[in-house]
Design an enzyme around this catalytic site. Structure first.
Site, PDB file in Angstrom:
ATOM      1  N   GLU A  16       2.793  43.622  37.565  1.00 49.93           N
ATOM      2  CA  GLU A  16       1.377  43.750  37.216  1.00 49.93           C
ATOM      3  C   GLU A  16       0.660  42.419  37.397  1.00 49.93           C
ATOM      4  O   GLU A  16      -0.482  42.369  37.848  1.00 49.93           O
ATOM      5  CB  GLU A  16       1.241  44.210  35.758  1.00 49.93           C
ATOM      6  CG  GLU A  16      -0.181  44.603  35.352  1.00 49.93           C
ATOM      7  CD  GLU A  16      -0.989  43.470  34.718  1.00 49.93           C
ATOM      8  OE1 GLU A  16      -2.180  43.687  34.442  1.00 49.93           O
ATOM      9  OE2 GLU A  16      -0.458  42.373  34.522  1.00 49.93           O
ATOM     10  N   GLU A  17       1.339  41.327  37.039  1.00 43.65           N
ATOM     11  CA  GLU A  17       0.681  40.015  37.028  1.00 43.65           C
ATOM     12  C   GLU A  17       0.313  39.537  38.427  1.00 43.65           C
ATOM     13  O   GLU A  17      -0.481  38.611  38.578  1.00 43.65           O
ATOM     14  CB  GLU A  17       1.591  38.976  36.350  1.00 43.65           C
ATOM     15  CG  GLU A  17       1.885  39.267  34.894  1.00 43.65           C
ATOM     16  CD  GLU A  17       0.694  39.053  33.978  1.00 43.65           C
ATOM     17  OE1 GLU A  17      -0.370  38.635  34.464  1.00 43.65           O
ATOM     18  OE2 GLU A  17       0.835  39.313  32.772  1.00 43.65           O
ATOM     19  N   HIS A  42      -0.177  33.940  29.035  1.00 41.41           N
ATOM     20  CA  HIS A  42       0.017  33.017  30.175  1.00 41.41           C
ATOM     21  C   HIS A  42       0.019  31.564  29.707  1.00 41.41           C
ATOM     22  O   HIS A  42      -0.320  30.670  30.481  1.00 41.41           O
ATOM     23  CB  HIS A  42      -1.059  33.194  31.266  1.00 41.41           C
ATOM     24  CG  HIS A  42      -1.181  34.590  31.787  1.00 41.41           C
ATOM     25  ND1 HIS A  42      -1.967  34.924  32.877  1.00 41.41           N
ATOM     26  CD2 HIS A  42      -0.621  35.758  31.385  1.00 41.41           C
ATOM     27  CE1 HIS A  42      -1.890  36.218  33.105  1.00 41.41           C
ATOM     28  NE2 HIS A  42      -1.088  36.749  32.206  1.00 41.41           N
ATOM     29  N   ASP A  51      -1.247  46.820  26.556  1.00 46.09           N
ATOM     30  CA  ASP A  51      -1.287  45.489  27.176  1.00 46.09           C
ATOM     31  C   ASP A  51      -2.539  44.757  26.701  1.00 46.09           C
ATOM     32  O   ASP A  51      -3.200  44.081  27.496  1.00 46.09           O
ATOM     33  CB  ASP A  51      -1.266  45.657  28.711  1.00 46.09           C
ATOM     34  CG  ASP A  51      -0.954  44.362  29.445  1.00 46.09           C
ATOM     35  OD1 ASP A  51      -0.546  43.386  28.790  1.00 46.09           O
ATOM     36  OD2 ASP A  51      -1.146  44.344  30.677  1.00 46.09           O
ATOM     37  N   HIS A  97       4.032  46.783  31.417  1.00 41.02           N
ATOM     38  CA  HIS A  97       4.658  46.087  32.553  1.00 41.02           C
ATOM     39  C   HIS A  97       5.706  45.098  32.044  1.00 41.02           C
ATOM     40  O   HIS A  97       5.516  44.459  31.003  1.00 41.02           O
ATOM     41  CB  HIS A  97       3.618  45.409  33.444  1.00 41.02           C
ATOM     42  CG  HIS A  97       2.824  44.295  32.826  1.00 41.02           C
ATOM     43  ND1 HIS A  97       3.230  42.977  32.888  1.00 41.02           N
ATOM     44  CD2 HIS A  97       1.648  44.276  32.151  1.00 41.02           C
ATOM     45  CE1 HIS A  97       2.329  42.209  32.287  1.00 41.02           C
ATOM     46  NE2 HIS A  97       1.350  42.971  31.820  1.00 41.02           N
ATOM     47  N   ASP A 107       6.957  42.443  33.881  1.00 41.90           N
ATOM     48  CA  ASP A 107       6.910  41.093  34.454  1.00 41.90           C
ATOM     49  C   ASP A 107       6.040  40.174  33.614  1.00 41.90           C
ATOM     50  O   ASP A 107       5.217  40.622  32.817  1.00 41.90           O
ATOM     51  CB  ASP A 107       6.352  41.148  35.886  1.00 41.90           C
ATOM     52  CG  ASP A 107       4.938  41.733  35.941  1.00 41.90           C
ATOM     53  OD1 ASP A 107       4.724  42.834  35.397  1.00 41.90           O
ATOM     54  OD2 ASP A 107       4.040  41.062  36.491  1.00 41.90           O
TER      55      ASP A 107
END
Ligand SMILES: [Zn+2]
Length: 415
Positions: free
Chosen positions: A177-178, A383, A200, A80, A82
């Site tokens: 995805e997030e 994150h 991922d 992904h 994002d």
């Protein structure tokens, strides 16, 4: 000259692709389209003629089978583009800390942003490696630009090494995805692979094929509101009934702050409170889907008991299904996991298999007909301002992808 996986990574993280859950567009933010379009251009420059982006930003492409290998089952690799909405993702300045020697890494934008060896046991395995961080005020975006870079570099490697036999390799890059929307518009039929692997995951060797099964339940208590000065004997305060209910939830178990491993939980995380009506949003999580039924029954029983203590109140429930443990699908396709295990061993690493205490795009895709476990790609502290990856881990992810293509080809030959 091929572009190294590290150079690819350093370019991709400079693009702001932070997702936005308040947005109703697909993708949720225009920056994601910038990266997705760049990937199409780069795939085409590698000679992948079918590389294309659809109207929602999903990118698909094929590394064609080597001569005579078109009948090998097509497999896919997904990442992904994002990044997490929870952290700043604009103006990321990646820093390569060359020749890591075990020291603490102080990030220049903020003296309190220190990547400490003591807090990050995975760093101990990276002595001599080049560590990549951001500059202290943003996330890095290794989640999941490490996966994007690894897939791109593997595609380039396969195209430059036609002597490595493989079947058709499908590539997919997805948005959002997030914010849980990555699988929403993924066209499994158009992708046309027997399975896929999301790139991922964390440190070298991680192989994930179990996720939570997840539902959300909204419990709404109805009371009766009237002017508080004249409420004696009449008012029924839904806030107090909801508080009574929340107090009755289990305290020593079944909560996120008290569980790990394979234990599930019930988790009140949002309230909309008023005297007349108060609703409580609760997440239900269990690795066994039937365990969700028990957790739902527990919530309903405790809510009914709270209402029974104030019989003029009432309660209603609304259940939403979120996602299911991908293992329920992947148990039907053991080759998909077993081949990943063998590929990881062939690059000299012992697979690390742990349940994911959450969901991935793969949890949804597996139930949409595309069995999709998750592979490591060198993400750490995702994150976070202290997010990091390393050159060696990125290179190992590329090697694992290439090896996995070989394993599928070899197994097709022998069957
Ligand atoms: Zn991710």
């Amino acid at each position: 000259m091929p572009t190294s996986v590290l150079d690819r990574f350093l370019r991709y993280v400079r693009l702001d692709t932070r997702a936005d859950e308040r947005s109703q567009t697909v993708p949720s933010t225009p920056g994601q389209l910038t990266l997705l379009a760049l990937l199409v251009d780069q795939l085409k420059a590698l000679g992948i003629t079918d590389a294309a982006m659809d109207e929602r930003g999903y990118v698909m492409a094929t590394v064609p089978a080597t001569p005579g290998r078109a009948a090998v089952p097509a497999i896919g690799f997904l990442a992904h583009v994002d990044t997490s909405p929870e952290m700043a993702g604009a103006n990321v300045v990646p820093i390569v800390h060359e020749g890591y020697d075990g020291r603490d890494l102080v990030l220049p934008d903020d003296p309190t942003a220190v990547l400490r060896a003591a807090d990050n046991p995975a760093l101990a395995a990276c002595l001599g490696d080049d560590i990549v961080t951001a500059s202290g005020s943003t996330l890095l975006g290794a989640d999941d630009k490490a996966g994007v870079a690894a897939i791109m570099a593997a595609a380039e490697y396969l195209l430059r090494h036609p002597e490595i036999a493989h079947g058709p390799i499908r590539i997919g890059f997805t948005p959002d995805e997030e914010i849980g929307r990555g699988a929403d518009h993924f066209d499994v039929a158009a992708f046309g692979a027997v399975c896929a692997y999301t790139l991922d995951g964390g440190g070298p060797g991680e192989l994930e094929y179990e996720s939570f099964s997840a539902d959300a339940i909204t419990v709404t208590f109805i009371g009766f509101n009237t002017h508080p000065g004249y409420a004696k004997g009449r008012m029924v305060n839904a806030i107090k009934i909801a508080a009574d209910f929340i107090t009755s939830l289990p305290k020593d178990a079944l909560s996120p702050e008290r569980t790990d491993g394979y234990d599930g939980y019930v988790h009140p995380y949002q309230m909309d409170a008023g005297v007349d009506r108060t609703s409580v949003r609760i997440l239900l999580r269990d690795f066994v889907t039937s365990g969700l039924t028990e957790k739902r029954a527990l919530i309903e029983r405790l809510a009914h008991e709270a209402v029974a203590r104030e019989p003029r109140a009432s309660v209603s429930f609304a259940l939403e299904e979120s996602y299911r443990n991908m293992r329920e699908v992947l148990d039907q396709t053991p080759d998909v996991i077993d081949r990943a295990r063998r590929a990881i061993r062939r690059i000299g690493i012992e697979p690390i298999e742990k349940p994911i205490r959450g969901g991935t795009d793969g949890s949804r895709l597996s139930f949409m007909g595309l069995p999709t476990p998750n592979l490591f790609t060198g993400e750490h502290n995702f994150h976070s301002r202290l997010e990091w990856t390393s050159r060696r881990e990125l290179e190992l992810a590329v090697a694992a992808i290439v090896e996995l293509c070989c394993v599928w080809e070899e197994d097709a030959r022998s069957s």
